[in-house]
Design an enzyme around this catalytic site. Structure first.
Site, PDB file in Angstrom:
ATOM      1  N   LYS A 198       5.558  14.707 -12.985  1.00 46.86           N
ATOM      2  CA  LYS A 198       5.309  14.494 -11.554  1.00 46.86           C
ATOM      3  C   LYS A 198       5.819  15.675 -10.733  1.00 46.86           C
ATOM      4  CE  LYS A 198       3.332  10.654 -12.442  1.00 46.86           C
ATOM      5  NZ  LYS A 198       3.790   9.278 -12.465  1.00 46.86           N
TER       6      LYS A 198
HETATM    7  C1  LIG Z   1       3.570   7.844 -12.996  1.00 46.58           C
HETATM    8  C2  LIG Z   1       3.190   6.736 -12.126  1.00 46.58           C
HETATM    9  C3  LIG Z   1       3.925   5.537 -12.034  1.00 46.58           C
HETATM   10  C4  LIG Z   1       5.004   5.128 -13.001  1.00 46.58           C
HETATM   11  O1  LIG Z   1       6.023   5.962 -13.178  1.00 46.58           O
HETATM   12  P1  LIG Z   1       6.798   6.156 -14.554  1.00 46.58           P
HETATM   13  O2  LIG Z   1       7.967   6.969 -14.143  1.00 46.58           O
HETATM   14  O3  LIG Z   1       5.877   6.865 -15.496  1.00 46.58           O
HETATM   15  O4  LIG Z   1       7.182   4.809 -15.053  1.00 46.58           O
HETATM   16  C5  LIG Z   1       3.551   4.604 -11.087  1.00 46.58           C
HETATM   17  N1  LIG Z   1       2.497   4.813 -10.276  1.00 46.58           N
HETATM   18  C6  LIG Z   1       1.755   5.924 -10.350  1.00 46.58           C
HETATM   19  C7  LIG Z   1       0.605   6.078  -9.408  1.00 46.58           C
HETATM   20  C8  LIG Z   1       2.054   6.910 -11.292  1.00 46.58           C
HETATM   21  O5  LIG Z   1       1.280   7.985 -11.393  1.00 46.58           O
END
Ligand SMILES: *Cc1c(COP(=O)(O)O)cnc(C)c1O
Length: 445
Positions: A198
């Site tokens: 991210k």
């Molecule tokens: C990555 C993601 C999540 C979840 O996050 P994690 O840290 O991978 O558990 C939730 N919502 C969206 C839109 C995402 O892209």
């Protein structure tokens, strides 16, 4: 006429591989030192570093409370519990998103109803929300999808009119602004993924934020039993102190907290550079037929933060109907990463239609709904979500502003779009499988 497209034997637009401009996450000596300090002190399971990270995160975002979690999925689960989602409740969520925007609602005894997306923002379409509101609807899950701030003014008005709470999933949009205000501060609660792909990459981790004391305390009650003694003030919660109400253990690993503190410190500067680089890329492509940027209008006061997983919008009708697959294939031949599609529409997955996760004798999607109520949404219910795969493509995610390199990549897209006629003869338009249920970032960096 010979166009010289690389796919047809011409020279490539992108001369050499530029790894440094894409490298992610950026791990410096400062990050390594911070991790080693926690590791050597043996404090992986304490919460002191995490609490500092939370304070800094809350200050940066401009909210009262930030509660760190071991995943973004957990942060959003806590946010759902925090606002009071329970048995039989429905949340409204866009169909085009990563599953962790909604799937946790099953374990709360609730269910999800999907709304369609807007074809330009790719976020939940405010015009489609009220169609899905029922007496059981409790919350709207807004996703600022691929960094784009959703239309929060319209959404908050709908929420108010219908007595709904709003949760923001900011996992794609850390630091993005909606009309000058930080996303994650606009609804009743928010969740951020901080996993390593991210735009604020800390490791496996997540952050839940809110300005509402009750939401915060409920989230602490749910999965942070180690804090019950000094956080819980509400009598109804204090009675159940000592054990996590959800049966979940959600605290953040302190190696992640240590990484997070360093990443956050540098994030505003890095985000500004990414924003400059990505806007430069799209400015170069302004007016090129068939492709449009996916970014807020200039002077709107809205921004995309760190531009997680940037995409463009594809208009095949301007390119003689050229399929997005063939378009992307030609761009890749030019030396630039470009893949068709995005997340697949969740409402069509078997988990939201037939699967009985908890042995209730009915599909989980409707297992806690009143008799005769079926919220499942068959093909055709959400036309934009169901056709978006043919209308989006990935673009390179530049982490640094290097104009001469960015110009090469922009040229790859321009060259293909301007010479689309040469690609029509070999275009089988055979549909095929693209897009994915999750983690498209791993293969598409
Ligand atoms: C990555 C993601 C999540 C979840 O996050 P994690 O840290 O991978 O558990 C939730 N919502 C969206 C839109 C995402 O892209």
């Amino acid at each position: 006429m010979e166009s010289g497209l690389a796919l047809l034997g011409g020279p490539k637009s992108v001369g050499s591989e530029h790894r440094e401009i894409f490298a992610w996450p950026i791990i410096t000596g400062e990050v390594e030192d911070a991790v080693l300090e926690v590791l050597r002190a043996g404090k992986m399971s304490d919460i002191d570093v995490t609490q500092k990270f939370e304070e800094e995160f809350a200050r940066w975002l401009g909210v009262e409370y930030a509660l760190a979690h071991n995943t973004g999925t957990a942060a959003l689960h806590s946010a759902m519990f925090g606002v009071g989602i329970g048995k039989g409740d429905e949340i409204i969520c866009p169909s085009i998103t990563y599953w962790a925007s909604c799937l946790q609602v099953y374990s709360l005894g609730g269910t999800v109803v999907f709304a369609d997306i807007d074809p330009e923002t790719l976020c939940i379409d405010p015009k489609d929300i009220e169609r899905w509101v029922t007496p059981r609807t409790k919350a709207i899950m807004v996703v600022h999808y691929l960094g784009m701030p959703a239309d929060m003014d319209a959404i908050m008005k709908i929420a108010e009119r219908n007595g709904l709470t709003v949760i923001e999933d900011c996992s794609h949009a850390h630091g993005a602004l909606y009309k000058g205000r930080m996303v994650g501060t606009l609804g009743d609660a928010a969740g951020f993924s901080l996993m390593s792909g991210k735009s604020l990459p800390c490791g496996e981790g997540g952050m839940m934020t809110t300005n509402d004391r009750r939401v915060y305390e409920r989230a602490v009650a749910f999965g942070h039993y180690e804090r019950h003694g000094f956080v819980l003030t509400l009598e109804d919660l204090k009675r159940g102190a000592g054990l996590p109400w959800g049966g979940y253990k959600y605290r953040m690993h302190q190696l992640t907290s240590a990484v997070g503190r360093v990443q956050l410190k540098h994030y505003p500067m890095l985000m500004a550079e990414i924003d400059k680089a990505m806007n430069y890329f799209w400015d170069l492509l302004e007016g090129v037929p068939g492709i449009r940027s996916h970014r807020p209008p200039k002077d709107s006061g809205s921004t995309k933060g760190g531009w997680y997983a940037p995409h463009g919008i594809y208009h095949p009708e301007e390119l003689g109907g050229l399929s997005v697959q063939r378009f992307c294939e030609a761009v890749r031949a030019e030396g630039a990463p470009c893949y068709p599609g995005c997340n697949l529409p969740l409402h069509l997955h078997p988990l939201f239609n037939e699967i009985d996760v908890y042995n209730q004798g009915r599909p989980t999607r409707i297992a806690n709904s009143p008799p005769g109520v079926d919220v499942r949404q068959p093909p055709g219910s959400l036309p934009v979500s169901e056709s978006v795969q043919e209308r989006v493509f990935t673009v390179p995610w530049f982490k640094h502003y290097r104009p001469e390199i960015i110009e090469e990549y922009a040229q790859a897209f321009r060259k293909v779009a301007e010479n689309y006629m040469d690609l029509l003869p070999g275009d089988s338009k055979s549909g095929g499988h693209f897009g994915g249920w999750s983690t498209f970032w791993t293969t598409r960096r």
